[in-house]
Design an enzyme around this catalytic site. Sequence first.
Site, PDB file in Angstrom:
ATOM      1  N   CYS A   1      92.072  91.929   3.196  1.00 52.25           N
ATOM      2  CA  CYS A   1      93.144  91.640   4.152  1.00 52.25           C
ATOM      3  C   CYS A   1      93.346  90.140   4.351  1.00 52.25           C
ATOM      4  O   CYS A   1      94.475  89.628   4.309  1.00 52.25           O
ATOM      5  CB  CYS A   1      92.839  92.320   5.483  1.00 52.25           C
ATOM      6  SG  CYS A   1      91.127  92.121   6.033  1.00 52.25           S
TER       7      CYS A   1
ATOM      8  N   HIS B   1      93.154  89.588  12.740  1.00 53.03           N
ATOM      9  CA  HIS B   1      92.515  88.305  12.434  1.00 53.03           C
ATOM     10  C   HIS B   1      93.493  87.182  12.804  1.00 53.03           C
ATOM     11  O   HIS B   1      94.713  87.374  12.776  1.00 53.03           O
ATOM     12  CB  HIS B   1      92.258  88.149  10.934  1.00 53.03           C
ATOM     13  CG  HIS B   1      91.409  89.208  10.301  1.00 53.03           C
ATOM     14  ND1 HIS B   1      90.097  89.420  10.641  1.00 53.03           N
ATOM     15  CD2 HIS B   1      91.674  90.082   9.287  1.00 53.03           C
ATOM     16  CE1 HIS B   1      89.589  90.381   9.865  1.00 53.03           C
ATOM     17  NE2 HIS B   1      90.525  90.802   9.050  1.00 53.03           N
TER      18      HIS B   1
HETATM   19  P1  NAD Z   1      86.712 103.382   6.324  1.00 57.17           P
HETATM   20  O1  NAD Z   1      85.266 103.521   6.594  1.00 57.17           O
HETATM   21  O2  NAD Z   1      87.658 103.375   7.475  1.00 57.17           O
HETATM   22  O3  NAD Z   1      87.200 104.512   5.324  1.00 57.17           O
HETATM   23  C1  NAD Z   1      86.469 104.868   4.191  1.00 57.17           C
HETATM   24  C2  NAD Z   1      86.590 106.375   4.008  1.00 57.17           C
HETATM   25  O4  NAD Z   1      85.917 106.746   2.798  1.00 57.17           O
HETATM   26  C3  NAD Z   1      85.950 107.165   5.138  1.00 57.17           C
HETATM   27  O5  NAD Z   1      86.811 108.206   5.501  1.00 57.17           O
HETATM   28  C4  NAD Z   1      84.658 107.701   4.525  1.00 57.17           C
HETATM   29  O6  NAD Z   1      84.266 108.932   5.074  1.00 57.17           O
HETATM   30  C5  NAD Z   1      85.096 107.877   3.089  1.00 57.17           C
HETATM   31  N1  NAD Z   1      84.012 107.928   2.103  1.00 57.17           N
HETATM   32  C6  NAD Z   1      82.740 107.456   2.208  1.00 57.17           C
HETATM   33  N2  NAD Z   1      82.062 107.695   1.062  1.00 57.17           N
HETATM   34  C7  NAD Z   1      82.922 108.322   0.230  1.00 57.17           C
HETATM   35  C8  NAD Z   1      82.816 108.834  -1.096  1.00 57.17           C
HETATM   36  N3  NAD Z   1      81.696 108.742  -1.796  1.00 57.17           N
HETATM   37  N4  NAD Z   1      83.908 109.439  -1.630  1.00 57.17           N
HETATM   38  C9  NAD Z   1      85.075 109.547  -0.947  1.00 57.17           C
HETATM   39  N5  NAD Z   1      85.234 109.076   0.314  1.00 57.17           N
HETATM   40  C10 NAD Z   1      84.166 108.464   0.889  1.00 57.17           C
HETATM   41  O7  NAD Z   1      86.847 102.054   5.455  1.00 57.17           O
HETATM   42  P2  NAD Z   1      88.154 101.162   5.298  1.00 57.17           P
HETATM   43  O8  NAD Z   1      88.208 100.189   6.419  1.00 57.17           O
HETATM   44  O9  NAD Z   1      89.336 102.026   5.039  1.00 57.17           O
HETATM   45  O10 NAD Z   1      87.762 100.315   4.014  1.00 57.17           O
HETATM   46  C11 NAD Z   1      87.965 100.819   2.708  1.00 57.17           C
HETATM   47  C12 NAD Z   1      88.019  99.650   1.740  1.00 57.17           C
HETATM   48  O11 NAD Z   1      89.130  98.830   2.086  1.00 57.17           O
HETATM   49  C13 NAD Z   1      86.787  98.728   1.739  1.00 57.17           C
HETATM   50  O12 NAD Z   1      86.640  98.196   0.438  1.00 57.17           O
HETATM   51  C14 NAD Z   1      87.208  97.624   2.681  1.00 57.17           C
HETATM   52  O13 NAD Z   1      86.527  96.423   2.465  1.00 57.17           O
HETATM   53  C15 NAD Z   1      88.675  97.502   2.316  1.00 57.17           C
HETATM   54  N6  NAD Z   1      89.505  96.903   3.370  1.00 57.17           N
HETATM   55  C16 NAD Z   1      89.340  97.244   4.676  1.00 57.17           C
HETATM   56  C17 NAD Z   1      90.120  96.625   5.642  1.00 57.17           C
HETATM   57  C18 NAD Z   1      89.953  96.928   7.097  1.00 57.17           C
HETATM   58  O14 NAD Z   1      90.189  96.061   7.906  1.00 57.17           O
HETATM   59  N7  NAD Z   1      89.581  98.114   7.494  1.00 57.17           N
HETATM   60  C19 NAD Z   1      91.094  95.716   5.278  1.00 57.17           C
HETATM   61  C20 NAD Z   1      91.283  95.435   3.920  1.00 57.17           C
HETATM   62  C21 NAD Z   1      90.468  96.034   2.961  1.00 57.17           C
END
Ligand code: NAD
Length: 337
Positions: A140, A220
């Site tokens: 992000c 942020h």
């Molecule tokens: P999150 O924890 O909200 O969502 C992840 C989901 O994946 C959850 O529903 C979890 O249950 C599921 N999960 C866990 N293990 C799994 C597996 N083996 N197979 C399938 N599903 C599985 O996380 P998020 O915030 O959505 O982050 C996801 C990615 O995006 C990460 O790489 C993070 O760094 C990136 N990201 C997050 C943000 C943020 O602010 N939240 C912003 C930009 C990028």
Amino acid sequence: MIRVGVNGYGTIGKRVADAVAAQPDMEVVGVTKTSPTYGAETAIRSGYDLYAAIGDRVEEFERAGVGVAGTLPDLLDAVDIVVDCCPSGVGEQNRSIYEAHDTPAVYQGGEDATVADASFNARGSDESVADADSLRVVSCNTTGLSRLLAPLEETYGVEKARVTLVRRGGDPTETGRGPINDIVPDPATVPSHHGPDVNTVLPDIAVDTAALKAPVTAMHTHSVNVTLETAPTATAVRELLEGEGRLFLIPERAGLDGAGALKDYAADVGRPRGDLWENCIWTESISVQGRDLYLFQNIHQEADVVPENVDAIRALSTDLSREESVAKTDEALGIGL
Ligand code: NAD
């Protein structure tokens, strides 16, 4: 139609699924959950077929009365492309599964850059990403910085960018994150990893970043100083940035004074989940002293990478130019406040 699967239906995954479903040239074949928690129910309510991410958990879904259409391998067999939205590091573990199914994949910024053939930002990446079989949408903060620095580099040249990132402590759903009464350097070492991450999509821009974590959840905030190679007026910079579709210059008259008001505005104009897909730049902060540009911008961490994921899907599966894809994505989502 590009058939898309979303593996990991959390903060990013549910937003990516909805953004994909809104595109005229894409369909969501299904999404995965690891267990039958509320996200499983809301995925079904949203009309998505649900797949068990972990094969031996199908019974757990059945016991909870949540029907699944299959498991992850079934989903991979039915799609043209998978978007991995699993927690940081899990995408890397999933890579061999996607490769075994010969399914091109889009990964998220929590993964190391080595997870994919190239890192991606729709504004920053050049057309060479079209040759990739997998892409990693940068994080992000990196997305927000790339969108800002790319036009500055093209128009004025960037001698050096210095950015202090005040990061949200956690997302609104992340009840266990912090800090709750402090502002902590995170990482305490300078530069932080964000500058090098910008260089995965904009390799020629000199950028140093320092990062703190604050007890807020909404957005942020970046304090940006860019030493340019020429000395434009603040008005010229403002006009340049106003011409960028994914930059929202917050009108001074609007009385929007912080992340709370911005999110309120987004919800009031009907944005799903109050999402702000654009960088939010405080217009009155845009100032130029000699060749030094200063500004503040806010980044909605849950939302800004979402349109980039849609463009990454097209970069992997169509011949559309970056500009054509961005125009299609923005029209379908209603980007541009
Ligand atoms: P999150 O924890 O909200 O969502 C992840 C989901 O994946 C959850 O529903 C979890 O249950 C599921 N999960 C866990 N293990 C799994 C597996 N083996 N197979 C399938 N599903 C599985 O996380 P998020 O915030 O959505 O982050 C996801 C990615 O995006 C990460 O790489 C993070 O760094 C990136 N990201 C997050 C943000 C943020 O602010 N939240 C912003 C930009 C990028």
